[in-house]
Design a protein around this motif. Sequence first.
Motif, PDB file in Angstrom:
ATOM      1  N   ALA A 327      14.799  -8.962  20.895  1.00  0.00           N
ATOM      2  CA  ALA A 327      16.053  -9.171  20.173  1.00  0.00           C
ATOM      3  C   ALA A 327      15.792  -9.843  18.828  1.00  0.00           C
ATOM      4  CB  ALA A 327      17.008 -10.006  21.007  1.00  0.00           C
ATOM      5  N   THR A 328      14.931 -10.856  18.820  1.00  0.00           N
ATOM      6  CA  THR A 328      14.640 -11.594  17.592  1.00  0.00           C
ATOM      7  C   THR A 328      13.894 -10.735  16.584  1.00  0.00           C
ATOM      8  OG1 THR A 328      14.520 -13.647  18.870  1.00  0.00           O
ATOM      9  CG2 THR A 328      13.534 -13.664  16.675  1.00  0.00           C
ATOM     10  N   GLU A 329      13.010  -9.865  17.081  1.00  0.00           N
ATOM     11  CA  GLU A 329      12.182  -9.057  16.197  1.00  0.00           C
ATOM     12  C   GLU A 329      12.951  -7.881  15.586  1.00  0.00           C
ATOM     13  OE1 GLU A 329       8.068  -6.361  16.457  1.00  0.00           O
ATOM     14  OE2 GLU A 329       8.529  -7.845  18.003  1.00  0.00           O
ATOM     15  N   LEU A 330      13.889  -7.319  16.339  1.00  0.00           N
ATOM     16  CA  LEU A 330      14.494  -6.057  15.925  1.00  0.00           C
ATOM     17  C   LEU A 330      15.921  -6.158  15.386  1.00  0.00           C
ATOM     18  CD1 LEU A 330      13.213  -3.807  18.854  1.00  0.00           C
ATOM     19  CD2 LEU A 330      12.284  -3.982  16.551  1.00  0.00           C
ATOM     20  N   PHE A 331      16.657  -7.189  15.763  1.00  0.00           N
ATOM     21  CA  PHE A 331      18.073  -7.251  15.386  1.00  0.00           C
ATOM     22  C   PHE A 331      18.372  -8.474  14.518  1.00  0.00           C
ATOM     23  CE2 PHE A 331      17.912  -4.895  19.427  1.00  0.00           C
ATOM     24  CZ  PHE A 331      18.492  -3.703  19.009  1.00  0.00           C
ATOM     25  N   PRO A 332      19.356  -8.338  13.614  1.00  0.00           N
ATOM     26  CA  PRO A 332      19.702  -9.456  12.719  1.00  0.00           C
ATOM     27  C   PRO A 332      20.106 -10.715  13.492  1.00  0.00           C
ATOM     28  CG  PRO A 332      20.731  -7.429  11.961  1.00  0.00           C
ATOM     29  CD  PRO A 332      20.147  -7.127  13.301  1.00  0.00           C
ATOM     30  N   GLU A 333      19.739 -11.860  12.943  1.00  0.00           N
ATOM     31  CA  GLU A 333      20.051 -13.142  13.580  1.00  0.00           C
ATOM     32  C   GLU A 333      21.555 -13.324  13.771  1.00  0.00           C
ATOM     33  OE1 GLU A 333      19.435 -17.960  12.774  1.00  0.00           O
ATOM     34  OE2 GLU A 333      18.690 -16.466  11.331  1.00  0.00           O
ATOM     35  N   ALA A 334      22.337 -12.852  12.791  1.00  0.00           N
ATOM     36  CA  ALA A 334      23.789 -13.030  12.870  1.00  0.00           C
ATOM     37  C   ALA A 334      24.372 -12.345  14.103  1.00  0.00           C
ATOM     38  CB  ALA A 334      24.452 -12.480  11.606  1.00  0.00           C
ATOM     39  N   MET A 335      23.837 -11.181  14.458  1.00  0.00           N
ATOM     40  CA  MET A 335      24.308 -10.471  15.654  1.00  0.00           C
ATOM     41  C   MET A 335      24.022 -11.287  16.910  1.00  0.00           C
ATOM     42  SD  MET A 335      23.246  -6.502  14.984  1.00  0.00           S
ATOM     43  CE  MET A 335      23.903  -5.556  13.601  1.00  0.00           C
ATOM     44  N   GLN A 336      22.815 -11.829  16.986  1.00  0.00           N
ATOM     45  CA  GLN A 336      22.450 -12.640  18.153  1.00  0.00           C
ATOM     46  C   GLN A 336      23.312 -13.905  18.231  1.00  0.00           C
ATOM     47  OE1 GLN A 336      18.036 -13.080  18.536  1.00  0.00           O
ATOM     48  NE2 GLN A 336      17.993 -11.792  16.702  1.00  0.00           N
ATOM     49  N   THR A 337      23.507 -14.553  17.089  1.00  0.00           N
ATOM     50  CA  THR A 337      24.295 -15.785  17.051  1.00  0.00           C
ATOM     51  C   THR A 337      25.707 -15.536  17.555  1.00  0.00           C
ATOM     52  OG1 THR A 337      23.001 -16.592  15.168  1.00  0.00           O
ATOM     53  CG2 THR A 337      25.130 -17.642  15.568  1.00  0.00           C
TER      54      THR A 337
END
Length: 387
Positions: A327-337
Amino acid sequence: MSSSSTVHLSLPQWDVGGFRRIRFVYLEDPTSFRLTECPHQGPVIPLYLGADVFSSTDVRTENHPRYHAKFAKKGLATKITFSSALRFHGLKVPSANNSLWFYSIQGLFRVAFEMYSKQEQLAVLENFQEVWKSQINDSPLKMSYSLRMQLDFAAPSSMCDTDLRNDMSQLQHCQVGMALVDVRVSDKSDASADHDYCSFPRKSLQTEQSKLVLSTVKQKLHSLDDKLSSDTQSHTEQLGTILLLLENINQYMNGSLEEKDVTETVLALLQAKDWGSAYSSSLLSCIGRWLGQQFHAANSSISQKVEGFKVQHIERISDLPPAEQLATELFPEAMQTLLLHWMGLSEESTVEKRHSEYPILLLILEFANHNLITGVAHVLYSSLICK
């Protein structure tokens, strides 16, 4: 009005709030209209431009005529054919018929409550309720009108003068509420097949509008100064946020506004008060729409990252890194947050809890971005497609 002369008009417009503005005319009688309302001249019927009424709705432009005709059958809309000598700034109309669709106030309300968002419906209700009350007894509109005469050329002696002046070769301005009406008469005939009203000179109109906006900005700043000077105690809790906003305005005007400054100000505004529940908050809906658009725009770059990752790991596709690393490598941080906090996993959550929820978060990110990486995502996606 000479048949060889051409009259260029700008329809007055009503600011409904947000980005919606609706242009209109006043129907005087079956053959005449005004751009200004003159109470002592007798009752008039306000009619609202169909193109503006349907703007920013889900109805495609090529389907507008079909909808206009449907509402016209109910007496809520009408097709108006204007004199061939009239040209309307900002509109393209075939010279063969020089006609436009307009809606009554009842028609405007019907369209608003069928096709607008709840917030826009409220804006229409707040801005047009007095007009609706005043026109409550209006008869249904005819299917069409042929308007040959404009009754308010705004001669210098009176805004409501009904004498048609043939010697008005100069540009005149009539103030209609906050809308500026431009009237220009030209003795040169226009023989083009279609008149591109969008090409009508706008410099003077833009200059006047800029002056109006500047004047309004100055008035609001003076009003703010008066409020802070007269009652400093009642605004104590708001001063911090007010200062942030003013600093942002200053930086914006100087061209030095940075993202971190905007972040701090937006957060202060979001925390300024309780903006309502998740079910009825227009603020949350607006933020959600904006976030969705930003994330959607990032899809192509995410796809490139995912494809590059698959190429690198083609030999170990069944032995991928942990969900959190993916998740951290492939997707923007804002999406995870967004998703982590949505799932109740703030920074203070235990490491074990966050690890246990990351496979779910990764799966959501894969589906939302249409980029499948894990075996679970491929299996679930195939199953959903089959159903």
